[in-house]
Design a protein around this motif. Structure first.
Motif, PDB file in Angstrom:
ATOM      1  N   ALA A 201      27.799  59.767  11.475  1.00 29.05           N
ATOM      2  CA  ALA A 201      27.257  58.455  11.624  1.00 29.05           C
ATOM      3  C   ALA A 201      25.722  59.012  11.731  1.00 29.05           C
ATOM      4  N   ILE A 203      21.940  57.190  12.863  1.00 29.03           N
ATOM      5  CA  ILE A 203      21.400  55.954  13.485  1.00 29.03           C
ATOM      6  C   ILE A 203      19.740  56.317  13.383  1.00 29.03           C
ATOM      7  N   TYR A 206      17.602  54.093  18.123  1.00 30.63           N
ATOM      8  CA  TYR A 206      18.522  53.662  19.403  1.00 30.63           C
ATOM      9  C   TYR A 206      17.907  53.404  20.394  1.00 30.63           C
ATOM     10  N   GLY A 213      21.455  50.063  17.946  1.00 29.18           N
ATOM     11  CA  GLY A 213      20.947  50.844  17.284  1.00 29.18           C
ATOM     12  C   GLY A 213      20.472  50.311  15.973  1.00 29.18           C
ATOM     13  N   PHE A 216      21.811  51.729  10.617  1.00 28.70           N
ATOM     14  CA  PHE A 216      22.801  52.391  10.799  1.00 28.70           C
ATOM     15  C   PHE A 216      23.412  52.950   9.513  1.00 28.70           C
TER      16      PHE A 216
END
Length: 403
Positions: A201, A203, A206, A213, A216
């Motif tokens: 993942a 982001i 955040y 977030g 993404f």
């Protein structure tokens, strides 16, 4: 002036209520403790006498030293409390009600050592220990009630440190961030995290206050090849969901790769399960102190599976809670060995030695934790080094005490 008088009046009332509750709790514990001691056949009257002395002196030393600490803390933070309009109820129940058990447990080795030195020196000064030994009691037998008391304190310290105090620390940290200007770290950028095997993942930004977030992306790999990609402008953690890892993605697009084909799905909002939580994304100073031991163990295991290296301070905290509990036995043996002989000059010398050894133990804990975090010392070894060194000291003190 009237407002200050009202605050002082409410403060006195609150302290009086706390004192009444504390006294009631002590009386209840004493009555049930006496009942338990009376039904343990291997605990004799002399054992109960020493256990009561030990536990009573331990509680008294905690109340005395923590009371002094509270006075200094109030003097230091009163201006901040008044400037930030901290409610009296929050000061008493959110801050100091959690301040007291935290520091009492933190300095428990100090209180144990002072307690043993203080009342054992008094017993020796009144020739009570001489009478016990003259009746045929060995020094090993004399240690029995001390070790029983140390076991009671160790179990209590471990339970408080592993389960109760972390929950109170969360409340205390929230109070400090609101009224003491100890701001938490509530944002992070460019986060890259392996949330599952073959799933990464990313982001861009955040915000922990909103659990949201931005920018993404979620990539899934099989056999080192990307098989799907999910992008979303905004992703938000669902704090009221019945299950963990529940996120809502807005303005999303999902690309699924099947050989030379590509399938695209998009929409405004979708609920999804992603193996990450807000605490995985933002790291605050002292965050490990807000987790119970069970939560620490799960967090460490999860981060190690992800290949994260930012778990050393969590491992040190986990092992330190166990090691600190065992310190009660070690420091008790040292304290009894040093103060069980009647010598000229009273207990002043022993109290000085006790304070020096206790503070050096706490200092050594801090130094070893720093080595583990910054010098790649194994966390378990770093947590147990003070106990190992002081266990050697306790062994030599124990061997020399009968002589």
């Amino acid at each position: 002036m009237n407002s200050w008088n009202e605050i002082l009046t409410k403060g006195k009332t609150a302290l009086l209520r706390m004192w009444v509750l504390l006294r009631t709790a002590i009386q209840w514990l004493r009555s049930h403790f006496s009942w338990l001691m009376a039904r343990c056949s291997f605990i004799k009257r002399i054992d109960r006498y020493i256990i009561y002395k030990f536990i009573g002196t331990y509680i008294y030393s905690i109340l005395l030293i923590i009371s002094i600490s509270i006075v200094f803390d109030v003097n230091e933070n009163l201006a901040k409390f008044t400037t930030n309009n901290a409610p009296l109820r929050a000061i008493v129940f959110d801050y100091y009600a959690n301040f007291v058990p935290y520091f009492a447990n933190l300095f428990s080795p100090l209180f144990v050592f002072i307690s043993v030195i203080f009342f054992t020196s008094k017993l020796a000064g009144d020739s009570e220990i001489i009478a016990m030994l003259a009746c045929g009691m060995s020094f090993k037998r004399l240690l029995r009630p001390y070790l029983i008391s140390a076991a009671i304190i160790a179990v209590l310290n471990f339970y408080l440190g592993a389960d109760v105090i972390p929950k109170g620390t969360v409340v205390r940290h929230d109070f400090e961030s609101l009224y003491k200007n100890n701001k938490k770290n509530t944002s992070a950028s460019n986060i890259q995290l392996m949330v599952d095997k073959g799933v990464v993942a990313y982001i861009s930004q955040y915000d922990d206050t909103r659990k949201t977030g931005y920018g993404f992306a979620l990539y899934k790999f099989e056999n080192k090849k990307m098989v799907s990609q999910m992008n979303a402008n905004v992703i938000q953690y669902d704090t009221i969901a019945d299950e963990r890892y529940h996120w809502k993605a807005r303005n999303y697009k999902i690309r699924t790769l099947k050989g030379m084909r590509e399938q695209i799905e998009s929409g405004h909002e979708i609920d999804t399960l992603i193996q990450m939580e807000p605490m995985d994304l933002v790291f605050s100073k002292g965050q490990q102190e807000t987790l119970t031991s069970a939560e620490l163990k799960r967090y460490i295991s999860k981060q190690q599976e992800r290949g994260s290296s930012n778990v050393v301070q969590y491992e040190v905290e986990y092992y330190k809670r166990i090691a600190t509990s065992f310190a009660s036995f070690i420091l008790t043996i040292i304290g009894v060995s040093l103060s069980s002989r009647k010598r000229k000059g009273g207990m002043g010398l022993y109290l000085g030695i006790g304070l020096a050894l206790s503070f050096s133990y706490i200092l050594l804990q801090t130094v070893c934790a720093t080595f583990a975090i910054n010098a790649d010392t194994p966390p378990m070894l770093a947590a147990w080094i003070p106990n190992i060194l002081y266990a050697v000291i306790a062994y030599f003190c124990y061997k020399q005490a009968p002589n």
